[in-house]
Enzyme design. Structure first.
Site, short mmCIF file in Angstrom:
data_model
loop_
_atom_site.label_atom_id
_atom_site.label_comp_id
_atom_site.label_asym_id
_atom_site.label_seq_id
_atom_site.Cartn_x
_atom_site.Cartn_y
_atom_site.Cartn_z
N ALA A 67 0.87 -1.18 0.00
CA ALA A 67 0.00 0.00 0.00
C ALA A 67 0.90 1.23 0.00
O ALA A 67 2.06 1.15 0.45
CB ALA A 67 -0.87 -0.01 1.25
N GLU A 115 -0.64 -9.41 -0.75
CA GLU A 115 -2.08 -9.63 -0.54
C GLU A 115 -2.83 -9.65 -1.87
O GLU A 115 -3.75 -10.44 -2.07
CB GLU A 115 -2.64 -8.55 0.39
CG GLU A 115 -2.12 -8.68 1.80
CD GLU A 115 -2.49 -7.50 2.69
OE1 GLU A 115 -1.98 -6.39 2.42
OE2 GLU A 115 -3.29 -7.66 3.61
N1 COA Z 1 4.59 3.17 -0.57
C1 COA Z 1 4.97 4.32 -1.10
N2 COA Z 1 6.12 4.48 -1.81
C2 COA Z 1 6.88 3.40 -1.97
C3 COA Z 1 6.55 2.15 -1.44
C4 COA Z 1 5.33 2.05 -0.70
N3 COA Z 1 4.90 0.90 -0.20
N4 COA Z 1 7.52 1.25 -1.76
C5 COA Z 1 8.43 1.94 -2.47
N5 COA Z 1 8.04 3.24 -2.60
C6 COA Z 1 8.74 4.30 -3.31
C7 COA Z 1 9.93 4.81 -2.51
O1 COA Z 1 9.52 5.77 -1.55
C8 COA Z 1 10.76 5.42 -3.61
O2 COA Z 1 10.20 6.65 -3.98
P1 COA Z 1 11.14 7.97 -4.22
O3 COA Z 1 12.05 7.58 -5.35
O4 COA Z 1 10.19 9.06 -4.56
O5 COA Z 1 11.90 8.16 -2.94
C9 COA Z 1 10.54 4.48 -4.79
O6 COA Z 1 9.32 3.79 -4.51
C10 COA Z 1 11.63 3.45 -4.95
O7 COA Z 1 11.76 2.75 -3.72
P2 COA Z 1 13.16 2.58 -2.94
O8 COA Z 1 12.85 2.32 -1.51
O9 COA Z 1 14.07 3.71 -3.26
O10 COA Z 1 13.72 1.25 -3.64
P3 COA Z 1 14.74 0.20 -3.01
O11 COA Z 1 15.15 -0.68 -4.13
O12 COA Z 1 15.81 0.89 -2.23
O13 COA Z 1 13.87 -0.66 -1.95
C11 COA Z 1 11.92 -1.88 -1.21
C12 COA Z 1 12.80 -1.45 -2.41
C13 COA Z 1 10.69 -2.58 -1.78
C14 COA Z 1 12.69 -2.81 -0.30
C15 COA Z 1 11.50 -0.61 -0.42
O14 COA Z 1 10.96 0.33 -1.33
C16 COA Z 1 10.46 -0.85 0.65
O15 COA Z 1 10.77 -1.37 1.69
N6 COA Z 1 9.20 -0.46 0.37
C17 COA Z 1 8.11 -0.54 1.34
C18 COA Z 1 7.64 -1.95 1.49
C19 COA Z 1 6.54 -2.02 2.54
O16 COA Z 1 6.75 -1.79 3.71
N7 COA Z 1 5.33 -2.38 2.09
C20 COA Z 1 4.20 -2.54 2.95
C21 COA Z 1 3.43 -1.29 3.06
S1 COA Z 1 2.03 -1.51 4.13
#
Ligand code: COA
Length: 260
Positions: A67, A115
């Protein structure tokens, strides 16, 4: 065909491909995506040219990274419940579709992404796919059905472990747990899903719909799945497709199903 702000859709030989198109945010599910997914699934329900659907994410890195966390800020308890309810409604609609829906998991399937994949009838993962429910790291629990569908797919012990640690697992581990049906090379992902759906949609459509309904009856409160199966078996027997399927077998020819 309808156009969307956050989705790409295409219809090819009866297979509707829905691609979540927020690659710069790893296809995170914001309110617009959820709302448009709902509309796209309505298309699956109502467009007779659509025989089955694939849900995937844009790019090679992420299916859906959850999300959209940026929409969580300042949310009240009531707003949280409303957000979860909305997600449940859309994901239930995916799960109860009479037409088969396959998740083509092309990268991160975290939180709401995992999910979403679990709400689909079948999950095919690319080798680089990664799965997890990291919500506890944010101080929440899954809100789009994750605690229930993960438990249904992998069992209570592993589900509790994944839900409480927030750990991410790779595609091969997800396959061993039964979280995904198959793992294929990234370049083969969409073609594999298409071939699978062509096979399924070549069967009698009403029988496919009844399989879905009967299997999910197992998980519905107050419903006896065995009774449901008996009822739906009777319904299938009353279809033209049953007459055609049995006649074709006896006449040693390929059946032509009309979905009636
Ligand atoms: N919601 C909003 N934005 C998200 C997102 C999420 N769930 N997951 C990734 N993004 C965004 C990041 O903020 C980033 O945006 P920006 O470039 O404007 O800063 C972009 O997507 C790229 O993500 P980034 O974190 O830089 O990539 P990464 O390769 O370093 O890491 C993940 C990838 C998936 C490990 C990491 O993005 C992450 O942990 N995301 C959240 C996962 C999560 O907790 N999901 C459950 C939500 S309830």
């Amino acid at each position: 065909m309808k156009t969307y702000q956050t989705l790409l859709t295409e219809l090819e030989k009866g297979i509707f491909i829905i691609t979540i198109n927020r690659e710069d945010k790893l296809n995170a599910l914001n309110k617009t995506v959820i709302s448009e997914l709902n509309e796209a699934i309505d298309e699956v329900y109502t467009n007779s040219e659509i025989k089955g659907a694939i849900i995937t994410g844009k790019g090679s890195k992420s299916f859906v990274a959850g999300a959209d966390i940026s929409e969580f800020k300042g949310m009240s308890e009531e707003q949280g419940k409303a957000l979860a309810q909305r997600g449940h409604d859309v994901f239930d609609k995916i799960e109860m579709s009479a037409k088969p829906i396959v998740a083509a998991v092309n990268g991160f399937a975290l939180g709401g992404g995992c999910e979403l994949a679990m709400a689909c009838h079948i999950r095919i993962a690319s080798e680089n796919a990664k799965f997890g429910q990291p919500e506890v790291k944010l101080g929440i629990i899954p809100g789009y059905g994750g605690t229930q569908r993960l438990t249904q797919l992998v069992g209570k012990g592993k589900a509790l472990e994944l839900l409480m640690t927030g750990d991410t697992i790779d595609a091969s581990c997800a396959s061993k747990l039964g979280l995904v049906n198959d793992v294929v090379q990234t370049v083969e992902l969409i073609d594999t899903c298409k071939a699978l759906l062509q096979k399924i949609t070549g069967m009698a459509p009403i029988a496919i719909a009844q399989v879905i309904q009967s299997v999910y009856a197992h998980f519905k409160d107050g419903i006896n799945g065995f009774d449901t199966e008996i009822e739906l078996f009777g319904k299938c027997v009353a279809t033209q497709d049953f007459a055609e399927g049995t006649a074709a077998f006896l006449e040693k020819r390929k059946p032509v199903f009309a979905g009636k």
